[in-house]
Design a protein around this motif. Sequence first.
Motif, short mmCIF file in Angstrom:
data_model
loop_
_atom_site.label_atom_id
_atom_site.label_comp_id
_atom_site.label_asym_id
_atom_site.label_seq_id
_atom_site.Cartn_x
_atom_site.Cartn_y
_atom_site.Cartn_z
N PRO A 7 0.87 -1.26 0.09
CA PRO A 7 -0.01 -0.03 0.08
C PRO A 7 0.77 1.36 -0.08
O PRO A 7 0.38 2.35 -0.77
N ALA A 8 1.88 1.13 0.60
CA ALA A 8 2.82 2.35 0.82
C ALA A 8 3.19 2.79 -0.74
O ALA A 8 3.33 3.96 -1.25
N LYS A 9 3.64 1.95 -1.50
CA LYS A 9 3.96 2.11 -3.02
C LYS A 9 2.81 2.62 -3.77
O LYS A 9 2.86 3.44 -4.69
N GLU A 10 1.80 2.07 -3.40
CA GLU A 10 0.46 2.33 -4.16
C GLU A 10 -0.03 3.61 -3.88
O GLU A 10 -1.28 4.24 -4.66
N SER A 11 0.42 4.41 -2.74
CA SER A 11 -0.18 5.69 -2.50
C SER A 11 0.79 6.87 -3.39
O SER A 11 0.31 7.95 -3.39
N TYR A 12 1.81 6.54 -4.03
CA TYR A 12 2.33 7.48 -4.95
C TYR A 12 2.20 6.94 -6.22
O TYR A 12 2.66 6.01 -6.78
N TRP A 13 1.65 7.97 -7.21
CA TRP A 13 1.38 7.58 -8.61
C TRP A 13 2.65 8.64 -9.58
O TRP A 13 2.57 9.78 -9.24
N TYR A 14 3.08 7.92 -10.52
CA TYR A 14 3.99 8.84 -11.16
C TYR A 14 3.25 9.19 -12.64
O TYR A 14 2.33 8.46 -12.96
N MET A 15 3.48 10.70 -12.81
CA MET A 15 2.65 10.98 -14.02
C MET A 15 3.44 10.66 -15.20
O MET A 15 4.38 10.39 -15.39
N TRP A 16 2.56 10.24 -16.44
CA TRP A 16 2.90 9.76 -17.66
C TRP A 16 2.81 10.80 -18.41
O TRP A 16 1.87 11.46 -18.65
N LYS A 17 4.05 11.55 -18.77
CA LYS A 17 4.15 12.83 -19.64
C LYS A 17 3.37 13.89 -18.55
O LYS A 17 3.08 14.02 -17.52
N LEU A 18 3.11 15.00 -19.48
CA LEU A 18 2.51 16.17 -18.86
C LEU A 18 0.83 15.99 -19.00
O LEU A 18 0.47 15.04 -19.90
N PRO A 19 0.04 16.81 -18.24
CA PRO A 19 -1.47 16.65 -18.30
C PRO A 19 -1.62 17.05 -19.99
O PRO A 19 -0.94 18.04 -20.21
N MET A 20 -2.72 16.68 -20.48
CA MET A 20 -3.14 17.04 -21.80
C MET A 20 -4.06 18.20 -21.88
O MET A 20 -5.34 18.01 -21.97
N PHE A 21 -3.48 19.28 -21.38
CA PHE A 21 -4.31 20.56 -21.53
C PHE A 21 -5.16 20.80 -22.64
O PHE A 21 -4.68 20.95 -23.90
N GLY A 22 -6.46 21.02 -22.61
CA GLY A 22 -7.07 21.27 -23.75
C GLY A 22 -7.39 20.03 -24.47
O GLY A 22 -8.03 20.40 -25.77
N GLU A 23 -7.01 18.94 -24.10
CA GLU A 23 -7.64 17.88 -25.15
C GLU A 23 -8.83 17.68 -25.38
O GLU A 23 -9.42 17.45 -24.12
N GLN A 24 -9.39 17.12 -26.37
CA GLN A 24 -10.74 17.10 -26.67
C GLN A 24 -10.94 15.63 -27.39
O GLN A 24 -12.09 15.26 -27.69
N SER A 25 -10.05 14.82 -27.57
CA SER A 25 -9.98 13.65 -28.19
C SER A 25 -10.03 12.37 -27.40
O SER A 25 -8.86 12.10 -26.63
N VAL A 26 -11.13 11.91 -27.18
CA VAL A 26 -11.11 10.45 -26.40
C VAL A 26 -9.83 9.39 -27.02
O VAL A 26 -9.30 8.83 -26.41
N ASP A 27 -9.67 9.25 -28.32
CA ASP A 27 -9.03 8.49 -28.80
C ASP A 27 -7.49 8.87 -28.63
O ASP A 27 -6.48 8.10 -28.16
N ALA A 28 -7.26 10.39 -28.56
CA ALA A 28 -5.71 10.64 -28.17
C ALA A 28 -5.56 10.17 -26.58
O ALA A 28 -4.21 9.74 -26.35
N VAL A 29 -6.46 10.50 -25.89
CA VAL A 29 -6.51 10.06 -24.40
C VAL A 29 -6.15 8.49 -24.20
O VAL A 29 -5.23 8.08 -23.55
N LEU A 30 -6.95 7.79 -24.99
CA LEU A 30 -6.90 6.30 -25.07
C LEU A 30 -5.43 5.89 -25.46
O LEU A 30 -5.03 5.00 -24.91
#
Length: 106
Positions: free
Chosen positions: A48-71
């Motif tokens: 559980p200690a490891k699961e409480s910290y999540w690493y970000m994959w790249k930067l947030p996708m600011f303004g993204e409108q495509s579901v396919d791009a997020v997937l």
Amino acid sequence: MQAYKQSLKHETFSYLPQMTPEQVRRQIAYALAQGWNPAVEHTERGTPAKESYWYMWKLPMFGEQSVDAVLAEIEACHREFPNHMVRFVAYDNYAQSQGLTFVVYR
């Protein structure tokens, strides 16, 4: 009342059965329709200690409108870290908090 093990349950939808790809798509579409900014995070499976910290994959996708791009980014993260849990996060700029978050790959 049933007690759940901490290591088995994570985030908003973790007490429900695994979501289908279509259900994941609809949740992402909802978040984008709200104007929230999507992001992808990952973490190692384990204690559980490891699961409480999540690493970000790249930067947030600011303004993204495509579901396919997020997937596509979720899939890319899962390919890069096949043994990690991967989650989708949607940040609400107005409330300055997470509007939605759920684990896609357990």
